[in-house]
Motif scaffolding. Structure first.
Motif, PDB file in Angstrom:
ATOM      1  N   SER A   1       3.322  -9.794  -9.609  1.00 36.55           N
ATOM      2  CA  SER A   1       2.171 -10.394  -9.892  1.00 36.55           C
ATOM      3  C   SER A   1       1.491 -10.732  -8.296  1.00 36.55           C
ATOM      4  CB  SER A   1       2.573 -11.623  -9.798  1.00 36.55           C
ATOM      5  OG  SER A   1       3.107 -12.526  -9.341  1.00 36.55           O
ATOM      6  N   LYS A   2       0.862 -10.930  -7.880  1.00 43.16           N
ATOM      7  CA  LYS A   2      -0.066 -11.397  -6.559  1.00 43.16           C
ATOM      8  C   LYS A   2       1.638 -12.263  -5.703  1.00 43.16           C
ATOM      9  CE  LYS A   2      -3.244 -12.843  -3.812  1.00 43.16           C
ATOM     10  NZ  LYS A   2      -5.099 -13.182  -3.715  1.00 43.16           N
ATOM     11  N   GLU A   3       1.944 -13.276  -6.549  1.00 39.26           N
ATOM     12  CA  GLU A   3       2.559 -14.093  -5.522  1.00 39.26           C
ATOM     13  C   GLU A   3       3.758 -13.737  -5.548  1.00 39.26           C
ATOM     14  OE1 GLU A   3       3.493 -17.756  -8.542  1.00 39.26           O
ATOM     15  OE2 GLU A   3       1.071 -18.154  -7.602  1.00 39.26           O
ATOM     16  N   GLN A   4       4.729 -12.639  -6.350  1.00 35.83           N
ATOM     17  CA  GLN A   4       6.216 -11.595  -6.335  1.00 35.83           C
ATOM     18  C   GLN A   4       5.824 -11.460  -4.799  1.00 35.83           C
ATOM     19  OE1 GLN A   4       6.563 -10.045 -10.069  1.00 35.83           O
ATOM     20  NE2 GLN A   4       7.984 -11.060 -10.726  1.00 35.83           N
ATOM     21  N   LEU A   5       4.455 -10.319  -4.504  1.00 34.55           N
ATOM     22  CA  LEU A   5       4.829  -9.493  -4.216  1.00 34.55           C
ATOM     23  C   LEU A   5       4.165 -10.133  -2.477  1.00 34.55           C
ATOM     24  CD1 LEU A   5       3.928  -6.821  -2.326  1.00 34.55           C
ATOM     25  CD2 LEU A   5       1.838  -6.907  -2.998  1.00 34.55           C
ATOM     26  N   ILE A   6       3.278 -11.192  -2.266  1.00 34.90           N
ATOM     27  CA  ILE A   6       3.452 -12.154  -1.029  1.00 34.90           C
ATOM     28  C   ILE A   6       5.437 -12.841  -1.131  1.00 34.90           C
ATOM     29  CG2 ILE A   6       3.084 -14.553  -0.627  1.00 34.90           C
ATOM     30  CD1 ILE A   6       0.181 -13.882  -2.157  1.00 34.90           C
ATOM     31  N   ASN A   7       5.661 -13.186  -2.338  1.00 37.79           N
ATOM     32  CA  ASN A   7       7.300 -14.101  -1.348  1.00 37.79           C
ATOM     33  C   ASN A   7       7.922 -12.808  -1.031  1.00 37.79           C
ATOM     34  OD1 ASN A   7       6.352 -16.012  -2.540  1.00 37.79           O
ATOM     35  ND2 ASN A   7       7.344 -15.948  -4.604  1.00 37.79           N
ATOM     36  N   LEU A   8       7.762 -11.526  -1.391  1.00 34.18           N
ATOM     37  CA  LEU A   8       8.491 -10.347  -0.967  1.00 34.18           C
ATOM     38  C   LEU A   8       8.311  -9.888   0.319  1.00 34.18           C
ATOM     39  CD1 LEU A   8       8.880  -8.022  -3.846  1.00 34.18           C
ATOM     40  CD2 LEU A   8      10.563  -8.913  -2.340  1.00 34.18           C
ATOM     41  N   ILE A   9       6.890  -9.763   1.023  1.00 34.34           N
ATOM     42  CA  ILE A   9       6.146 -10.132   1.903  1.00 34.34           C
ATOM     43  C   ILE A   9       6.919 -10.744   2.973  1.00 34.34           C
ATOM     44  CG2 ILE A   9       4.128 -10.213   3.326  1.00 34.34           C
ATOM     45  CD1 ILE A   9       2.722  -8.971   1.188  1.00 34.34           C
ATOM     46  N   GLU A  10       6.867 -12.370   2.407  1.00 37.02           N
ATOM     47  CA  GLU A  10       7.242 -13.360   4.196  1.00 37.02           C
ATOM     48  C   GLU A  10       9.203 -12.884   3.968  1.00 37.02           C
ATOM     49  OE1 GLU A  10       6.266 -17.088   1.213  1.00 37.02           O
ATOM     50  OE2 GLU A  10       4.166 -16.712   2.197  1.00 37.02           O
TER      51      GLU A  10
ATOM     52  N   TYR B   1      -0.577  -5.058  -1.110  1.00 35.64           N
ATOM     53  CA  TYR B   1      -1.154  -5.676  -0.936  1.00 35.64           C
ATOM     54  C   TYR B   1      -2.546  -6.002  -0.688  1.00 35.64           C
ATOM     55  CZ  TYR B   1      -2.389 -10.349  -0.580  1.00 35.64           C
ATOM     56  OH  TYR B   1      -3.342 -12.074  -1.364  1.00 35.64           O
ATOM     57  N   ASN B   2      -2.671  -5.194  -0.245  1.00 40.23           N
ATOM     58  CA  ASN B   2      -3.825  -5.074   1.205  1.00 40.23           C
ATOM     59  C   ASN B   2      -5.027  -4.085  -0.306  1.00 40.23           C
ATOM     60  OD1 ASN B   2      -6.230  -4.394   2.521  1.00 40.23           O
ATOM     61  ND2 ASN B   2      -5.527  -2.332   2.747  1.00 40.23           N
ATOM     62  N   ARG B   3      -3.822  -2.849  -0.538  1.00 43.79           N
ATOM     63  CA  ARG B   3      -5.016  -1.938  -1.795  1.00 43.79           C
ATOM     64  C   ARG B   3      -4.557  -2.310  -3.415  1.00 43.79           C
ATOM     65  NH1 ARG B   3      -3.014   1.086  -5.859  1.00 43.79           N
ATOM     66  NH2 ARG B   3      -0.500   0.005  -5.375  1.00 43.79           N
ATOM     67  N   VAL B   4      -4.740  -3.358  -3.381  1.00 45.18           N
ATOM     68  CA  VAL B   4      -4.550  -4.650  -4.902  1.00 45.18           C
ATOM     69  C   VAL B   4      -5.371  -5.292  -4.871  1.00 45.18           C
ATOM     70  CG1 VAL B   4      -3.065  -5.114  -6.959  1.00 45.18           C
ATOM     71  CG2 VAL B   4      -1.904  -3.404  -5.751  1.00 45.18           C
ATOM     72  N   TYR B   5      -4.641  -6.192  -4.263  1.00 44.14           N
ATOM     73  CA  TYR B   5      -5.575  -7.123  -4.424  1.00 44.14           C
ATOM     74  C   TYR B   5      -6.964  -7.569  -2.880  1.00 44.14           C
ATOM     75  CZ  TYR B   5      -1.455  -8.681  -6.512  1.00 44.14           C
ATOM     76  OH  TYR B   5      -0.848  -9.015  -7.201  1.00 44.14           O
ATOM     77  N   ILE B   6      -7.080  -6.735  -1.580  1.00 39.76           N
ATOM     78  CA  ILE B   6      -7.578  -7.155  -0.787  1.00 39.76           C
ATOM     79  C   ILE B   6      -8.765  -5.525  -1.036  1.00 39.76           C
ATOM     80  CG2 ILE B   6      -8.578  -6.797   1.420  1.00 39.76           C
ATOM     81  CD1 ILE B   6      -6.423  -9.527   1.240  1.00 39.76           C
ATOM     82  N   LYS B   7      -8.863  -4.618  -1.494  1.00 43.05           N
ATOM     83  CA  LYS B   7      -9.665  -3.961  -1.654  1.00 43.05           C
ATOM     84  C   LYS B   7     -10.823  -3.799  -2.731  1.00 43.05           C
ATOM     85  CE  LYS B   7      -8.561   0.087   1.713  1.00 43.05           C
ATOM     86  NZ  LYS B   7      -7.611   1.017   1.633  1.00 43.05           N
ATOM     87  N   LYS B   8      -9.350  -4.538  -3.448  1.00 43.98           N
ATOM     88  CA  LYS B   8     -10.146  -5.055  -4.967  1.00 43.98           C
ATOM     89  C   LYS B   8     -11.491  -6.385  -5.385  1.00 43.98           C
ATOM     90  CE  LYS B   8      -7.290  -5.490  -8.808  1.00 43.98           C
ATOM     91  NZ  LYS B   8      -6.288  -5.966  -9.536  1.00 43.98           N
ATOM     92  N   ILE B   9     -11.464  -6.660  -3.394  1.00 39.89           N
ATOM     93  CA  ILE B   9     -12.076  -8.030  -3.759  1.00 39.89           C
ATOM     94  C   ILE B   9     -13.462  -7.567  -2.876  1.00 39.89           C
ATOM     95  CG2 ILE B   9     -12.375  -9.876  -2.542  1.00 39.89           C
ATOM     96  CD1 ILE B   9      -9.662 -10.921  -2.658  1.00 39.89           C
ATOM     97  N   ALA B  10     -13.305  -6.399  -1.891  1.00 37.77           N
ATOM     98  CA  ALA B  10     -14.202  -6.477  -1.380  1.00 37.77           C
ATOM     99  C   ALA B  10     -15.474  -4.945  -2.630  1.00 37.77           C
ATOM    100  CB  ALA B  10     -13.723  -5.011  -0.099  1.00 37.77           C
ATOM    101  N   ALA B  11     -14.624  -4.787  -3.350  1.00 39.92           N
ATOM    102  CA  ALA B  11     -15.131  -4.136  -4.276  1.00 39.92           C
ATOM    103  C   ALA B  11     -16.468  -4.574  -4.832  1.00 39.92           C
ATOM    104  CB  ALA B  11     -14.626  -2.759  -4.783  1.00 39.92           C
ATOM    105  N   HIS B  12     -15.920  -5.401  -5.003  1.00 39.64           N
ATOM    106  CA  HIS B  12     -17.114  -6.555  -5.499  1.00 39.64           C
ATOM    107  C   HIS B  12     -18.108  -6.846  -4.805  1.00 39.64           C
ATOM    108  CE1 HIS B  12     -13.385  -7.743  -8.400  1.00 39.64           C
ATOM    109  NE2 HIS B  12     -14.592  -6.673  -8.524  1.00 39.64           N
TER     110      HIS B  12
END
Length: 56
Positions: free
Chosen positions: A2-11, A45-56
């Motif tokens: 999940s996004k939260e899990q990935l953010i926790n790993l990054i932190e 994170y960028n590949r999964v969450y940021i680019k997805k937002i930018a594509a819209h």
């Protein structure tokens, strides 16, 4: 993962990198290794969450 899990790993990885770099220096082999792991997590994170937002 999940996004939260990935953010926790990054932190967690960022905190580990700060601790390793403060003990061993930014140019130490281990700090570079942790930095590369952090880069991989940030790229994921960028590949999964940021680019997805930018594509819209």
């Amino acid at each position: 993962m999940s996004k939260e899990q990935l953010i926790n790993l990054i932190e967690k990885k960022r905190e580990e990198l700060i601790q390793i770099a403060s003990k061993n220096g930014l140019n130490s082999t281990i700090a570079i290794h942790y930095s590369q792991e952090l880069d991989e997590l940030l790229n994921e994170y960028n590949r999964v969450y940021i680019k997805k937002i930018a594509a819209h």
